[in-house]
Design an enzyme around this catalytic site. Structure first.
Site, mmCIF file in Angstrom:
data_model
loop_
_atom_site.group_PDB
_atom_site.id
_atom_site.type_symbol
_atom_site.label_atom_id
_atom_site.label_comp_id
_atom_site.label_asym_id
_atom_site.label_seq_id
_atom_site.Cartn_x
_atom_site.Cartn_y
_atom_site.Cartn_z
ATOM 1 N N ASP A 7 -23.288 -5.456 24.627
ATOM 2 C CA ASP A 7 -22.395 -4.422 25.107
ATOM 3 C C ASP A 7 -20.992 -5.035 25.139
ATOM 4 O O ASP A 7 -20.844 -6.258 25.070
ATOM 5 C CB ASP A 7 -22.846 -3.989 26.511
ATOM 6 C CG ASP A 7 -21.830 -3.117 27.206
ATOM 7 O OD1 ASP A 7 -21.434 -2.091 26.619
ATOM 8 O OD2 ASP A 7 -21.429 -3.468 28.333
ATOM 9 N N ASP A 165 -24.441 -4.940 31.044
ATOM 10 C CA ASP A 165 -24.121 -5.082 32.466
ATOM 11 C C ASP A 165 -24.474 -3.868 33.306
ATOM 12 O O ASP A 165 -24.162 -3.846 34.499
ATOM 13 C CB ASP A 165 -22.613 -5.344 32.624
ATOM 14 C CG ASP A 165 -21.786 -4.101 32.302
ATOM 15 O OD1 ASP A 165 -21.031 -3.638 33.180
ATOM 16 O OD2 ASP A 165 -21.893 -3.582 31.172
#
Length: 212
Positions: A7, A165
């Protein structure tokens, strides 16, 4: 794992302040109440369109919401690198992983052009593939863009791991059939990540060791 799919926002880059500032420019221009950093932190993860939908005032018409979205795209395009930067240790970690022969991709809900621009600026020659929102394929947590990255890399699901996250990233890995590692320094509290029972690392050195 040889293939590492990251990400971007909240994992490799701290983009929160630029996103918050850009949202508030748009909200002010449309006579709406501004949002604070914690609110924006809780809103990010599903792309700019969803960020704007959550940021505008309750009861805002679809027409005005879409107007704010277009204004956000235009403003953020020119102001996405004011306060943004890599988290501490990220660049060295990527360099070390690259030196170990890892292939590295980014799959993000950030608009493709903006994602490519920040990766080019902060991670020159460290990222092999950057896939963002091209407005054609479903965004995370749908697996489409992860599969696209795997295809470009020539990798199977079994050879890759996804690193993120947020709960969006947890579901992205699950929907894609990839192993997952969460980082605790991003946009979500560690407590939330723990609820998913996933592997969590707190420092880039730990993540590098985990991915080596």
């Amino acid at each position: 794992m040889k293939y590492l799919i990251f990400d971007l926002d909240g994992t490799l880059l701290n983009t929160l302040e630029d996103l918050c500032d850009s949202v508030n420019v748009v909200l002010r221009a449309n006579s709406m109440k501004e949002r604070n950093l914690d609110e924006i932190r809780s809103f990010v993860g599903n792309g700019i369109k969803r960020l704007i939908e959550l940021s505008v005032e309750d009861g805002t018409s679809t027409e005005l919401t879409n107007k704010c979205y277009e204004e956000m795209l235009a403003y953020y395009k020119e102001h996405s690198q004011i306060k943004t930067g890599p988290y501490e240790g990220v660049v060295d970690m990527l360099k070390n992983l690259k030196a170990k022969g890892k292939k590295i991709a980014v799959v993000t809900n950030k608009v493709q052009e903006a994602a490519q621009a920040v990766c080019d600026k902060y991670f020159t020659e460290l990222i092999d593939v950057v896939i963002g929102d091209d407005k054609k394929h479903p965004l995370k947590p749908q697996p489409d863009n992860v599969y696209k990255a795997l295809d470009i890399l020539g990798a199977s699901k079994e050879e890759a791991v996804y690193i993120g996250d947020s709960e969006v990233d947890v579901m992205t890995a699950k929907n894609s059939g990839l192993d997952f590692v969460a980082v605790s320094w991003g946009f979500r509290e560690r407590k939330l990540l723990e609820e998913f029972g996933v592997k969590i690392v707190d420092k880039t050195e730990e993540l590098e060791e985990e991915l080596s």
